[in-house]
Design an enzyme around this catalytic site. Structure first.
Site, PDB file in Angstrom:
ATOM      1  N   THR A   1      -5.218   3.196  -7.580  1.00  0.00           N
ATOM      2  CA  THR A   1      -6.548   3.179  -6.948  1.00  0.00           C
ATOM      3  C   THR A   1      -7.347   4.387  -7.407  1.00  0.00           C
ATOM      4  O   THR A   1      -6.912   5.528  -7.254  1.00  0.00           O
ATOM      5  CB  THR A   1      -6.396   3.157  -5.414  1.00  0.00           C
ATOM      6  OG1 THR A   1      -5.657   1.994  -5.061  1.00  0.00           O
ATOM      7  CG2 THR A   1      -7.742   3.132  -4.720  1.00  0.00           C
TER       8      THR A   1
ATOM      9  N   SER B   1       0.825  -1.210   0.000  1.00  0.00           N
ATOM     10  CA  SER B   1       0.000   0.000   0.000  1.00  0.00           C
ATOM     11  C   SER B   1       0.856   1.257   0.000  1.00  0.00           C
ATOM     12  O   SER B   1       1.906   1.313   0.631  1.00  0.00           O
ATOM     13  CB  SER B   1      -0.889   0.005   1.251  1.00  0.00           C
ATOM     14  OG  SER B   1      -1.494   1.273   1.422  1.00  0.00           O
TER      15      SER B   1
ATOM     16  N   HIS C   1     -13.318  -1.209  -2.718  1.00  0.00           N
ATOM     17  CA  HIS C   1     -12.440  -0.833  -1.604  1.00  0.00           C
ATOM     18  C   HIS C   1     -12.899  -1.530  -0.314  1.00  0.00           C
ATOM     19  O   HIS C   1     -12.818  -0.969   0.780  1.00  0.00           O
ATOM     20  CB  HIS C   1     -12.464   0.690  -1.427  1.00  0.00           C
ATOM     21  CG  HIS C   1     -11.173   1.304  -0.971  1.00  0.00           C
ATOM     22  ND1 HIS C   1     -10.360   2.028  -1.793  1.00  0.00           N
ATOM     23  CD2 HIS C   1     -10.547   1.306   0.235  1.00  0.00           C
ATOM     24  CE1 HIS C   1      -9.315   2.468  -1.111  1.00  0.00           C
ATOM     25  NE2 HIS C   1      -9.396   2.018   0.133  1.00  0.00           N
TER      26      HIS C   1
ATOM     27  N   TYR D   1      -1.870   5.938  -4.723  1.00  0.00           N
ATOM     28  CA  TYR D   1      -2.892   6.985  -4.773  1.00  0.00           C
ATOM     29  C   TYR D   1      -2.219   8.148  -5.487  1.00  0.00           C
ATOM     30  O   TYR D   1      -1.391   8.850  -4.869  1.00  0.00           O
ATOM     31  CB  TYR D   1      -3.297   7.430  -3.367  1.00  0.00           C
ATOM     32  CG  TYR D   1      -4.198   6.490  -2.596  1.00  0.00           C
ATOM     33  CD1 TYR D   1      -5.515   6.281  -3.004  1.00  0.00           C
ATOM     34  CD2 TYR D   1      -3.757   5.833  -1.459  1.00  0.00           C
ATOM     35  CE1 TYR D   1      -6.360   5.439  -2.285  1.00  0.00           C
ATOM     36  CE2 TYR D   1      -4.597   4.996  -0.733  1.00  0.00           C
ATOM     37  CZ  TYR D   1      -5.889   4.807  -1.151  1.00  0.00           C
ATOM     38  OH  TYR D   1      -6.721   3.981  -0.446  1.00  0.00           O
TER      39      TYR D   1
ATOM     40  N   LYS E   1      -7.457  -0.077 -10.117  1.00  0.00           N
ATOM     41  CA  LYS E   1      -8.164  -0.684  -8.975  1.00  0.00           C
ATOM     42  C   LYS E   1      -9.344   0.166  -8.535  1.00  0.00           C
ATOM     43  O   LYS E   1      -9.173   1.353  -8.234  1.00  0.00           O
ATOM     44  CB  LYS E   1      -7.207  -0.837  -7.790  1.00  0.00           C
ATOM     45  CG  LYS E   1      -7.862  -1.311  -6.501  1.00  0.00           C
ATOM     46  CD  LYS E   1      -6.847  -1.518  -5.393  1.00  0.00           C
ATOM     47  CE  LYS E   1      -7.440  -2.210  -4.187  1.00  0.00           C
ATOM     48  NZ  LYS E   1      -8.149  -1.323  -3.274  1.00  0.00           N
TER      49      LYS E   1
HETATM   50  C1  FMN Z   1      -7.829  -1.714   6.693  1.00  0.00           C
HETATM   51  C2  FMN Z   1      -7.879  -1.549   5.209  1.00  0.00           C
HETATM   52  C3  FMN Z   1      -6.990  -0.675   4.594  1.00  0.00           C
HETATM   53  C4  FMN Z   1      -7.011  -0.526   3.214  1.00  0.00           C
HETATM   54  N1  FMN Z   1      -6.078   0.281   2.633  1.00  0.00           N
HETATM   55  C5  FMN Z   1      -6.043   0.388   1.288  1.00  0.00           C
HETATM   56  C6  FMN Z   1      -5.042   1.163   0.668  1.00  0.00           C
HETATM   57  O1  FMN Z   1      -4.164   1.712   1.315  1.00  0.00           O
HETATM   58  N2  FMN Z   1      -5.077   1.263  -0.685  1.00  0.00           N
HETATM   59  C7  FMN Z   1      -6.036   0.641  -1.437  1.00  0.00           C
HETATM   60  O2  FMN Z   1      -6.028   0.771  -2.654  1.00  0.00           O
HETATM   61  N3  FMN Z   1      -6.968  -0.131  -0.870  1.00  0.00           N
HETATM   62  C8  FMN Z   1      -7.002  -0.271   0.475  1.00  0.00           C
HETATM   63  N4  FMN Z   1      -7.944  -1.064   1.046  1.00  0.00           N
HETATM   64  C9  FMN Z   1      -8.878  -1.840   0.194  1.00  0.00           C
HETATM   65  C10 FMN Z   1      -8.312  -3.232  -0.145  1.00  0.00           C
HETATM   66  O3  FMN Z   1      -7.254  -3.126  -1.069  1.00  0.00           O
HETATM   67  C11 FMN Z   1      -9.356  -4.162  -0.775  1.00  0.00           C
HETATM   68  O4  FMN Z   1      -9.990  -3.506  -1.829  1.00  0.00           O
HETATM   69  C12 FMN Z   1     -10.406  -4.671   0.215  1.00  0.00           C
HETATM   70  O5  FMN Z   1      -9.882  -4.831   1.502  1.00  0.00           O
HETATM   71  C13 FMN Z   1     -10.950  -6.002  -0.267  1.00  0.00           C
HETATM   72  O6  FMN Z   1     -11.963  -6.444   0.526  1.00  0.00           O
HETATM   73  P1  FMN Z   1     -11.797  -7.560   1.697  1.00  0.00           P
HETATM   74  O7  FMN Z   1     -11.187  -6.861   2.850  1.00  0.00           O
HETATM   75  O8  FMN Z   1     -13.228  -7.962   1.935  1.00  0.00           O
HETATM   76  O9  FMN Z   1     -10.961  -8.701   1.154  1.00  0.00           O
HETATM   77  C14 FMN Z   1      -7.956  -1.245   2.430  1.00  0.00           C
HETATM   78  C15 FMN Z   1      -8.837  -2.120   3.053  1.00  0.00           C
HETATM   79  C16 FMN Z   1      -8.813  -2.283   4.427  1.00  0.00           C
HETATM   80  C17 FMN Z   1      -9.762  -3.266   5.058  1.00  0.00           C
HETATM   81  C1  COI Z   2      -5.609   5.440   5.194  1.00  0.00           C
HETATM   82  C2  COI Z   2      -6.009   5.238   3.768  1.00  0.00           C
HETATM   83  C3  COI Z   2      -5.105   5.995   2.894  1.00  0.00           C
HETATM   84  C4  COI Z   2      -5.990   3.772   3.454  1.00  0.00           C
HETATM   85  C5  COI Z   2      -7.206   3.252   2.818  1.00  0.00           C
HETATM   86  O1  COI Z   2      -7.313   3.214   1.645  1.00  0.00           O
HETATM   87  C6  COI Z   2      -8.298   2.732   3.607  1.00  0.00           C
HETATM   88  O2  COI Z   2      -8.260   2.861   4.826  1.00  0.00           O
HETATM   89  O3  COI Z   2      -9.216   2.170   3.038  1.00  0.00           O
END
Ligand code: FMN
Ligand code: COI
Length: 342
Positions: free
Chosen positions: A150, A102, A238, A124, A214
């Site tokens: 993303t 990430s 997301h 991002y 994404k």
């Molecule tokens: C705690 C958390 C942080 C995330 N941070 C990012 C991130 O920094 N960048 C991003 O593109 N997606 C982020 N996502 C989305 C994930 O890449 C992904 O799309 C999502 O978690 C998939 O669903 P799932 O948790 O049900 O497997 C985050 C998701 C969670 C749960």
């Molecule tokens: C802190 C954010 C930049 C990370 C993210 O994409 C999220 O929390 O879903």
């Protein structure tokens, strides 16, 4: 299948950090919908197919994975475990798959690369183009093999749990390592509401890495993505953390697959919790899936070993599901194996 591990993670985590990881936007309709949509699917297996031992290996952009299963980019792993992203990378490498690092990682990509496994980098795009280009070059130099851009976050989703908990900043000592600029200052991450297709074209000029878009759900966007020369699209909402009310990813998948028409791989994340979920996504046309929260539960519960356990469990469960559905390889799966929604 992963509920016990989630309970162990929850017991170890600060409640506000559990909420940050587990939570979604708004009333969490989309968060719930992702899992529920998989639970509503019913499979129509084939028999007497003499599959023999299954072969789950999958190649994406020249990298061979042990299964069509990758680790989704998630922020702040050092909130989950002191070893943070390095532990996640070790677990992913041991399981034979890619970690998508990430942009909001709490460990620098150069250090994560020391785990030795294949990495992709999630970006991002920032309004400061020079800074964005520098981050991309950093990821390239560290050996990342694809750039995951993303595009579902022109603004932050409204996360009620974080508001309630007053969770706004990382604890002292932790920062988003990829937001450091040349002077050592750590910038705030910007969700850019001015992001448009021209920035994807610009990024294609900045990097030779394959670009994975994404966070799209609409088939028209998938078609535009192909027209703009991306190397893959990732159907994602997301994990229900951005637009609450957005469609479940597996429900959006068939129209995207149809629009893309095989020109580039279609990937999916959101709500994958067992082998049958992966099987259904592959049968509906996904080339591979990514998992987010289950990996965080493994990380929080048991560090690198926990991450490996989660990925091994999902791979073994997919292997069993393939056998039971009469398929030898992911590529053998076809849409007719998904029978109905209940
Ligand atoms: C705690 C958390 C942080 C995330 N941070 C990012 C991130 O920094 N960048 C991003 O593109 N997606 C982020 N996502 C989305 C994930 O890449 C992904 O799309 C999502 O978690 C998939 O669903 P799932 O948790 O049900 O497997 C985050 C998701 C969670 C749960
Ligand atoms: C802190 C954010 C930049 C990370 C993210 O994409 C999220 O929390 O879903």
């Amino acid at each position: 299948m992963l509920t016990e591990l989630a309970a162990r993670a929850r017991a170890r985590l600060d409640p506000a950090h559990w909420d940050f990881f587990a939570g979604g936007a708004g009333d969490e309709r989309t968060l719930r919908a992702n899992e529920e949509a998989f639970q509503r699917l019913r499979l129509l297996p084939r028999v007497l197919r003499a599959t023999g031992p299954r072969d789950l290996r999958t190649t994406l952009f020249g990298t061979e994975l042990s299964a069509p299963l990758l680790v989704a980019p998630t922020a702040f792993h050092r909130l989950a475990h002191p070893d943070g992203e390095l532990a996640t990378a070790r677990g992913a490498a041991a399981a034979g798959t890619v970690l998508v690092v990430s942009m909001a990682a709490t460990t620098p990509v150069e250090d994560i690369a020391a785990a030795g496994g294949p990495l992709w980098f999630q970006l991002y795009p920032q309004p400061d183009l020079e800074f964005t280009a520098a981050v991309v070059r950093r990821a390239e130099r560290a050996g990342c093999r694809a750039l995951v851009v993303t595009v579902d976050s022109p603004v932050f989703g409204r996360r009620e749990r974080d508001r309630r908990n007053g969770f706004t900043d990382l604890p002292a000592g932790l920062v988003c390592e990829h937001l450091r600029d040349g002077t050592g200052r750590v910038r705030d991450i910007v969700m850019d509401a001015d992001l448009g297709w021209e920035r994807i074209d610009w990024l294609r000029g900045v990097t030779g890495l394959p670009i994975v878009l994404k966070g799209l759900l609409h088939p028209a966007d998938a078609l535009l993505a192909v027209e703009h020369g991306v190397s893959a699209v990732l159907v994602s909402n997301h994990g229900g953390r951005q637009l609450d009310g957005a469609v479940a990813t597996v429900d959006a998948l068939p129209a995207v697959v149809k629009a893309v028409g095989g020109q580039v791989p279609v990937l999916l994340d959101g709500g994958i919790r067992c082998g049958a979920d992966i099987l259904a996504a592959l049968a509906l046309g996904a080339g591979a899936v990514l998992v987010g929260r289950p990996v965080l539960w493994g990380l929080a519960a048991a560090g690198a070993d926990g991450v490996r356990q989660v990925l091994d469990l999902l791979r073994e469960d997919l292997d069993r599901a393939l056998a039971l559905a009469g398929a030898r390889r992911p590529a053998d799966l076809t849409g007719d194996l998904v029978a109905a929604r209940c």
